[in-house]
Scaffold this motif. Structure first.
Motif, PDB file in Angstrom:
ATOM      1  N   PHE A  48      -4.758   5.781   1.067  1.00  0.00           N
ATOM      2  CA  PHE A  48      -3.598   5.402   0.259  1.00  0.00           C
ATOM      3  C   PHE A  48      -3.802   4.044  -0.421  1.00  0.00           C
ATOM      4  N   PHE A  49      -4.828   3.312  -0.010  1.00  0.00           N
ATOM      5  CA  PHE A  49      -5.068   1.996  -0.597  1.00  0.00           C
ATOM      6  C   PHE A  49      -5.459   2.158  -2.064  1.00  0.00           C
ATOM      7  N   PRO A  50      -5.203   1.132  -2.885  1.00  0.00           N
ATOM      8  CA  PRO A  50      -5.690   1.175  -4.263  1.00  0.00           C
ATOM      9  C   PRO A  50      -7.201   1.397  -4.276  1.00  0.00           C
ATOM     10  N   GLU A  51      -7.640   2.192  -5.232  1.00  0.00           N
ATOM     11  CA  GLU A  51      -9.037   2.627  -5.345  1.00  0.00           C
ATOM     12  C   GLU A  51     -10.064   1.521  -5.026  1.00  0.00           C
ATOM     13  N   ALA A  52      -9.916   0.384  -5.704  1.00  0.00           N
ATOM     14  CA  ALA A  52     -10.914  -0.687  -5.573  1.00  0.00           C
ATOM     15  C   ALA A  52     -10.982  -1.188  -4.127  1.00  0.00           C
ATOM     16  N   VAL A  89       0.838  -1.203   0.000  1.00  0.00           N
ATOM     17  CA  VAL A  89       0.000   0.000   0.000  1.00  0.00           C
ATOM     18  C   VAL A  89       0.875   1.257   0.000  1.00  0.00           C
ATOM     19  N   VAL A  90       1.900   1.250   0.847  1.00  0.00           N
ATOM     20  CA  VAL A  90       2.772   2.426   0.934  1.00  0.00           C
ATOM     21  C   VAL A  90       3.454   2.673  -0.410  1.00  0.00           C
ATOM     22  N   LEU A  91       3.946   1.613  -1.031  1.00  0.00           N
ATOM     23  CA  LEU A  91       4.675   1.802  -2.283  1.00  0.00           C
ATOM     24  C   LEU A  91       3.748   1.939  -3.485  1.00  0.00           C
ATOM     25  N   HIS A  92       2.469   1.636  -3.280  1.00  0.00           N
ATOM     26  CA  HIS A  92       1.488   1.921  -4.316  1.00  0.00           C
ATOM     27  C   HIS A  92       1.293   3.433  -4.400  1.00  0.00           C
ATOM     28  N   GLN A  93       1.250   4.059  -3.225  1.00  0.00           N
ATOM     29  CA  GLN A  93       1.052   5.510  -3.168  1.00  0.00           C
ATOM     30  C   GLN A  93       2.355   6.260  -3.470  1.00  0.00           C
TER      31      GLN A  93
END
Lengths: 264, 272
Positions: free
Chosen positions: B204-208, A43-47
């Motif tokens: 911050f989580f992916p949208e879905a 999650v952190v590295l997704h953002q």
């Protein structure tokens, strides 16, 4: 000693087979525990796609090193962390009158231990290595087990040092818990992001960085100018592990010599 | 039981006494208190570095600039002082050693007794927020929102606390059926940390994924009050966000009552 140790594992495995439901619940917890750590990284590295030049794949690989070493420690030496509890309730005193070394007797106290976390960690490490595109050659195959063993010794040394404190202070549980919490929460990031003093602590005082950061850097061919050590530090983990456990064991002997029981 | 035939008049005083006793008990573990506060300071200090490094190398998210995320993490840690307490642990312990049988003989409401005991413990830890915050302010800067926002945060935090209470109570109630509950409790604790937004904001989580986690009870415990505090949930959305929290509170509260009744029934049957 070897015979005692073999018997210890026989009882462990029999106990695990007896309490199957309990085993499955702890297995589920372990999956959630490591799963949530990896998910947090994701999650952190997704953002934020880059953490000091590290991407998710590289950090997942680095987590694999910590997971393996930590799992090896948990599998072989988990009893060390119950020493404070045993000192408090007086059970530790029994090991003092036994013919074998009291630390060995403590480590070889049967419980419900099964190498499931270690197997899972090995499986995860394989996948993470492939995912990060790390080149696997003979050196990798030889070095990784040594690094993991060294990492487990580092974990053990810190655990033992804290447990030894309980010869002087009766309650060190909070300290133990907090050290573990800090270890699992903050060593999963490249230590280059921290201030100089924190980097020095994680390299020399509580050398967690040798469990995952330096080895991962070595195999990913990364460099970090903020650290006083060259890239080759990544393969020094076994040595650091041996030095750490030697120091911790010396401290343990000092504590043991002055120990007089808590008055039961 | 005699008490159930002609119960004494209900009085609140004993429950205040239970709470006060729990507070005094907690205060005796001084070393634990210091390490607790110390650990919060270390984590505030390290988390600030983590966020600073992430914001330095990447584009900042629109809703949460650096100062807001540091505020978020610090407030989350302070909330943890209160939220991470297993208030009804006594229920599990007393089922384990059998002493719950004598609790049922006392002329008190047993769930209320555990609630009072847990509240005393929580109040003591809530007091720790003051010194922790004061020390944390030496390490980081924490934004202070307007009074209206603070009030909404306080209300939302309180509902979140009650949701956490219900979840803990339910977990401890499972000890009526099986005594080995620590693994399940730890699973829930770890899931709350991740899915409740205690460690990383859910935005911050992916949208879905965001749409899924926003409607789990975990989000109502940490994420909703925290997002209100940092202003991601603006005043126009307070009503909706708090309504979702109240819905979860009602659902979990109802389940807790049903499970408690079923469990307490078993004890009586076993006791003969």
């Amino acid at each position: 000693m070897v015979r005692v140790y073999r018997e210890y594992w026989r009882i462990n495995i029999l106990t695990t087979l007896e309490y199957r439901e309990n085993f499955l619940m702890w297995l589920a917890f372990m999956l959630v525990y490591h799963g949530s750590a990896i998910a947090t990284l994701y999650v952190v590295l997704h953002q934020f796609p880059s953490m000091n030049g590290w991407d998710f794949r590289q950090m997942a690989f680095m987590y694999g090193f910590w997971m393996l070493a930590h799992a090896l420690h948990n599998t072989l030496f988990s009893n060390v962390s119950s020493i404070p509890e045993h000192i408090r309730d007086g059970n530790f005193d029994r090991t003092l009158v036994r013919p074998l070394d009291s630390l060995f007797a403590t480590i070889a106290t049967p419980g419900q231990i099964f190498p499931d976390e270690l197997l899972l960690a090995a499986f995860y490490f394989g996948i993470a290595t492939w995912y990060a595109g790390v080149h696997v050659d003979l050196a990798f195959v030889v070095l990784v087990p040594l690094i993991v063993a060294g990492g487990a010794l580092i974990d053990l040394a810190i655990d033992l040092a804290i447990s030894t404190l309980s010869f002087w202070f009766v309650r060190v549980d909070a300290l133990k818990w907090i050290t573990l919490q800090l270890e699992e929460e903050f060593t999963r990031y490249p230590i280059g992001i921290y201030s100089r003093s924190v980097r020095l602590v994680l390299t020399f005082a509580l050398p967690f960085a040798f469990m995952n950061y330096f080895p991962a850097m070595y195999f990913l061919h990364k460099t970090d100018s903020s650290l006083p050590l060259p890239a080759i530090a990544g393969v020094l983990t076994p040595l650091v592990g041996i030095v750490s456990i030697a120091l911790a064991y010396g401290f343990w002997r000092v504590g043991l010599d002055r120990y007089q029981g808590v008055g039961h | 039981m005699n008490a159930s035939i002609r119960g004494p008049r209900f009085r609140f005083e004993p429950y205040f006494a239970f709470a006060a006793r729990a507070m005094a008990r907690e205060a005796t573990y001084r070393f634990d208190v210091f390490t607790n506060i110390g650990s919060i300071l270390v984590r505030v200090y390290l988390l600030r570095m983590v966020w600073v490094a992430l914001y330095a190398h990447n584009a900042a998210p629109r809703d949460l600039p650096l100062h807001a995320i540091i505020t978020y993490s610090t407030v989350a840690l302070l909330m943890g002082l209160v939220m991470d307490i297993d208030q009804t642990r006594a229920l599990h312990e007393r089922l384990h050693d059998g002493s719950i049988a004598t609790d049922f003989l006392k002329p008190i409401s047993v769930p209320l007794y555990y609630f009072a005991d847990g509240t005393g413990e929580v109040l003591f830890h809530a007091l720790l927020i003051v010194p922790s915050l004061a020390l944390a302010l030496l390490v980081v800067h924490v934004d202070v929102p307007s009074f209206g926002t603070l009030a909404a945060f306080g209300l939302s935090f309180f509902i979140g606390y009650l949701i956490g209470f219900c979840i803990n109570f339910l977990l401890n109630c499972t000890a009526f059926w099986t005594l080995e509950i620590s693994a399940v409790q730890m699973i829930v604790t770890w899931l709350t940390g991740l899915l409740g937004g205690e460690l990383v904001p859910l935005v911050f989580f992916p949208e879905a994924l965001q749409h899924v986690v926003a409607f789990l009870p975990f989000a109502s415990m940490f994420s909703t009050p925290l997002l209100i505090y940092v202003g991601v949930i603006g005043p126009e959305r307070y009503l909706g966000a708090i309504a979702v929290q109240l819905l979860w509170l009602a659902i979990l509260g109802a389940i807790a009552i049903v499970v408690w009744r079923a469990g307490a029934q078993r004890i009586v049957v076993q006791g003969g």
